[in-house]
Motif scaffolding. Sequence first.
Motif, PDB file in Angstrom:
ATOM      1  N   VAL A   1       0.761  -1.166  -0.082  1.00  0.00           N
ATOM      2  CA  VAL A   1       0.051  -0.112  -0.054  1.00  0.00           C
ATOM      3  C   VAL A   1       0.956   1.246  -0.062  1.00  0.00           C
ATOM      4  N   ALA A   2       0.520   2.208  -0.831  1.00  0.00           N
ATOM      5  CA  ALA A   2       1.079   3.537  -0.714  1.00  0.00           C
ATOM      6  C   ALA A   2       0.272   4.552  -0.256  1.00  0.00           C
ATOM      7  N   ARG A   3       0.656   5.490   0.689  1.00  0.00           N
ATOM      8  CA  ARG A   3      -0.001   6.483   0.972  1.00  0.00           C
ATOM      9  C   ARG A   3       0.632   7.889   0.165  1.00  0.00           C
ATOM     10  N   VAL A   4      -0.184   8.413  -0.470  1.00  0.00           N
ATOM     11  CA  VAL A   4       0.160   9.572  -1.510  1.00  0.00           C
ATOM     12  C   VAL A   4      -0.563  10.831  -0.939  1.00  0.00           C
ATOM     13  N   PRO A   5       0.069  12.005  -0.927  1.00  0.00           N
ATOM     14  CA  PRO A   5      -0.480  13.195  -0.620  1.00  0.00           C
ATOM     15  C   PRO A   5      -1.102  13.768  -1.883  1.00  0.00           C
ATOM     16  N   ALA A   6      -2.197  14.470  -1.618  1.00  0.00           N
ATOM     17  CA  ALA A   6      -2.680  15.355  -2.655  1.00  0.00           C
ATOM     18  C   ALA A   6      -1.899  15.898  -3.442  1.00  0.00           C
ATOM     19  N   GLY A   7      -1.704  16.257  -4.601  1.00  0.00           N
ATOM     20  CA  GLY A   7      -0.841  17.130  -5.470  1.00  0.00           C
ATOM     21  C   GLY A   7       0.286  16.506  -6.005  1.00  0.00           C
TER      22      GLY A   7
ATOM     23  N   GLY B   1      -1.672  14.280 -12.063  1.00  0.00           N
ATOM     24  CA  GLY B   1      -1.788  14.226 -10.549  1.00  0.00           C
ATOM     25  C   GLY B   1      -2.552  13.007 -10.218  1.00  0.00           C
ATOM     26  N   VAL B   2      -2.114  12.470  -9.035  1.00  0.00           N
ATOM     27  CA  VAL B   2      -2.613  11.119  -8.663  1.00  0.00           C
ATOM     28  C   VAL B   2      -4.055  11.206  -8.253  1.00  0.00           C
ATOM     29  N   VAL B   3      -4.600  11.939  -7.454  1.00  0.00           N
ATOM     30  CA  VAL B   3      -5.853  12.109  -6.881  1.00  0.00           C
ATOM     31  C   VAL B   3      -6.894  12.223  -7.994  1.00  0.00           C
ATOM     32  N   GLY B   4      -6.660  13.297  -8.616  1.00  0.00           N
ATOM     33  CA  GLY B   4      -7.945  13.481  -9.941  1.00  0.00           C
ATOM     34  C   GLY B   4      -8.000  12.262 -10.683  1.00  0.00           C
ATOM     35  N   TYR B   5      -6.824  11.789 -11.157  1.00  0.00           N
ATOM     36  CA  TYR B   5      -6.755  10.712 -12.025  1.00  0.00           C
ATOM     37  C   TYR B   5      -7.558   9.529 -11.577  1.00  0.00           C
ATOM     38  N   LEU B   6      -6.991   9.168 -10.256  1.00  0.00           N
ATOM     39  CA  LEU B   6      -7.792   7.974  -9.479  1.00  0.00           C
ATOM     40  C   LEU B   6      -9.300   8.265  -9.378  1.00  0.00           C
ATOM     41  N   LEU B   7      -9.738   9.368  -8.765  1.00  0.00           N
ATOM     42  CA  LEU B   7     -11.157   9.442  -8.404  1.00  0.00           C
ATOM     43  C   LEU B   7     -12.207   9.755  -9.638  1.00  0.00           C
ATOM     44  N   ARG B   8     -11.636  10.117 -10.807  1.00  0.00           N
ATOM     45  CA  ARG B   8     -12.347  10.113 -12.029  1.00  0.00           C
ATOM     46  C   ARG B   8     -11.920   8.901 -12.790  1.00  0.00           C
ATOM     47  N   GLY B   9     -11.647   7.764 -12.316  1.00  0.00           N
ATOM     48  CA  GLY B   9     -11.513   6.561 -13.170  1.00  0.00           C
ATOM     49  C   GLY B   9     -10.446   6.056 -13.288  1.00  0.00           C
ATOM     50  N   GLY B  10      -9.569   6.587 -14.181  1.00  0.00           N
ATOM     51  CA  GLY B  10      -8.157   6.123 -14.713  1.00  0.00           C
ATOM     52  C   GLY B  10      -8.244   5.045 -15.515  1.00  0.00           C
ATOM     53  N   LEU B  11      -7.408   5.064 -16.655  1.00  0.00           N
ATOM     54  CA  LEU B  11      -7.294   4.009 -17.585  1.00  0.00           C
ATOM     55  C   LEU B  11      -5.641   3.798 -17.639  1.00  0.00           C
ATOM     56  N   SER B  12      -5.330   2.842 -17.146  1.00  0.00           N
ATOM     57  CA  SER B  12      -3.769   2.704 -16.919  1.00  0.00           C
ATOM     58  C   SER B  12      -3.215   1.488 -17.791  1.00  0.00           C
ATOM     59  N   PRO B  13      -1.993   1.683 -18.409  1.00  0.00           N
ATOM     60  CA  PRO B  13      -1.182   0.672 -19.224  1.00  0.00           C
ATOM     61  C   PRO B  13      -1.466  -0.665 -18.834  1.00  0.00           C
ATOM     62  N   TYR B  14      -1.640  -0.881 -17.381  1.00  0.00           N
ATOM     63  CA  TYR B  14      -1.735  -2.099 -16.827  1.00  0.00           C
ATOM     64  C   TYR B  14      -3.300  -2.263 -16.518  1.00  0.00           C
TER      65      TYR B  14
ATOM     66  N   VAL C   1      -9.861  16.431  -0.922  1.00  0.00           N
ATOM     67  CA  VAL C   1      -9.125  15.171  -0.541  1.00  0.00           C
ATOM     68  C   VAL C   1      -7.830  15.691  -0.292  1.00  0.00           C
ATOM     69  N   THR C   2      -7.258  15.262   0.557  1.00  0.00           N
ATOM     70  CA  THR C   2      -5.711  15.735   1.078  1.00  0.00           C
ATOM     71  C   THR C   2      -4.679  14.455   1.121  1.00  0.00           C
ATOM     72  N   ALA C   3      -5.209  13.348   0.699  1.00  0.00           N
ATOM     73  CA  ALA C   3      -4.283  12.079   0.675  1.00  0.00           C
ATOM     74  C   ALA C   3      -5.220  10.846   0.276  1.00  0.00           C
ATOM     75  N   VAL C   4      -4.512   9.895  -0.603  1.00  0.00           N
ATOM     76  CA  VAL C   4      -4.974   8.659  -0.735  1.00  0.00           C
ATOM     77  C   VAL C   4      -4.432   7.397  -0.525  1.00  0.00           C
ATOM     78  N   GLU C   5      -4.840   6.203  -0.089  1.00  0.00           N
ATOM     79  CA  GLU C   5      -4.120   5.164   0.003  1.00  0.00           C
ATOM     80  C   GLU C   5      -4.366   4.258  -1.062  1.00  0.00           C
ATOM     81  N   ILE C   6      -3.392   3.815  -1.764  1.00  0.00           N
ATOM     82  CA  ILE C   6      -3.800   2.657  -2.876  1.00  0.00           C
ATOM     83  C   ILE C   6      -2.941   1.585  -2.692  1.00  0.00           C
ATOM     84  N   GLU C   7      -3.462   0.533  -3.621  1.00  0.00           N
ATOM     85  CA  GLU C   7      -2.803  -0.708  -3.430  1.00  0.00           C
ATOM     86  C   GLU C   7      -1.942  -0.928  -4.611  1.00  0.00           C
ATOM     87  N   LEU C   8      -0.894  -1.466  -4.270  1.00  0.00           N
ATOM     88  CA  LEU C   8       0.220  -1.644  -5.397  1.00  0.00           C
ATOM     89  C   LEU C   8       0.271  -3.165  -5.696  1.00  0.00           C
TER      90      LEU C   8
END
Length: 460
Positions: free
Chosen positions: A97-103, A129-142, A190-197
């Motif tokens: 898990v990664a904790r990522v500050p907003a921005g 930016g991490v937060v906007g990309y994630l919470l609006r869906g996000g299409l990854s090369p993976y 949103v000030t931070a997110v935790e994401i699964e790696l």
Amino acid sequence: MTTLGEQDTSIALPGDAAYDAATQVFNLAAPARPAAAVTAHTIDQVRDAIRHAESEGLQVRVHATGHASAATRPMDGAVLIRTELGGAVEIDARSRVARVPAGTRWGAVAEAGAPYGLAAPHGSSPTVGVVGYLLRGGLSPYGRQVGLAVNSVRAIELVTADGELRRVDASSDPQLFWALRGGGGGFGVVTAVEIELFPAVKVITGAAYWPAVHAERLLSAWRRWTLDAPREVTTSLRVMNLPPLPDVPPALAAGPVLSVDGAVLSTTDDVTVARRHAEDLLGPLRAVAEPVMDTWELTTPAAVLHAHMDPSDPVPFHGDHMLLSEIGDDGAAEFLRVVGEGSGSPLIVAGLRQLGGAFSEPDPAGGALDHLDARYSYAGSGVPFDPDVARALVDHCAKVRAALEPWDTGRTVPSFVERLDQPQRHLSPEQVDAVDRVRARVDPSGRFRGDIAPNASAFR
């Protein structure tokens, strides 16, 4: 100006250098012009900005890198908070898990996870930016292997309209956690997110480019490969008409080209299967014609962020986005008719991102947006060099939309929508109602209502 917190950070007005810094956007064709703005580095600064907005009767808007500025509502009568929260990316390698500050940008997350052999479902650019990309869906090369990027979110920290800092996860507030993940925004800052790696030891990634004269045969071969492609591979096909700029390789600026890029993921040091998958994709394409440039190679996961060659610096652009069903031969022909060589298209890039695989599978623990019922994501954009080109881009986007209408699912991915006035829909009416009930609880005065994506709320 009103001083916020202990740092020299203030509510800035138009004409102030701090206002210009806080309102910077990536799409220079869609500047942000709020009544006031602030760059927030601490939680207290976020709280103070919200209190200032309340005292002045202003809305609150939020962004970090401003990549989605053209798809959001005007910011008149609002305080814009640019989130640049302090702190580094924190990796818990044991729990992955990664904790990522907003921005934070995706390049920093990839760099932090690399020593542990872990990767994140980032997009195609290190500067997004991490937060906007994630919470609006996000299409990854993976994504065909790991699904929509938003499904990786395990916790969200945000300041709501009452100034409370909340850490929201599946156990603390399951309804808010559900709504935050793809619900269309408008809940708070949103000030931070935790994401699964996930494990990523090696990848085969890059892009190959051919003269557009071969586009019909290349698109046919690529499309047929996508019909039963392995989940470990996610690719994009683009028709590109790049201007002769200093950062554009001469081979790509000599005329229209067709590109196929992507990533083949290997979670172990044994890359035998990954090599076979890459050859199954690239062998038939290279047999059509020799590429004028070919960067596909076995390398480290960090290279995936550069394979798509997205611009790293802010640029002006206009474009459009659609989610498409299987296009078949007829749809492929229409695609090339309106964006291919000889079409008169002013688009600099027009392409199809391969979906399916895990992209299409609902996540039992997912949020409001957790999968996509589509085969391809279409996106096309160009640079409005002057008013005539700007009008031509708008007209041609409408022409492309009309040509692809038979395969249009009517849905979109919020992070890919290019303009506010284009069709946007990613939630069902039932989901919209459910998300609105959560908003009414956490933002009863509608302080953040301007940040809600179009058609993601019953309120206007």
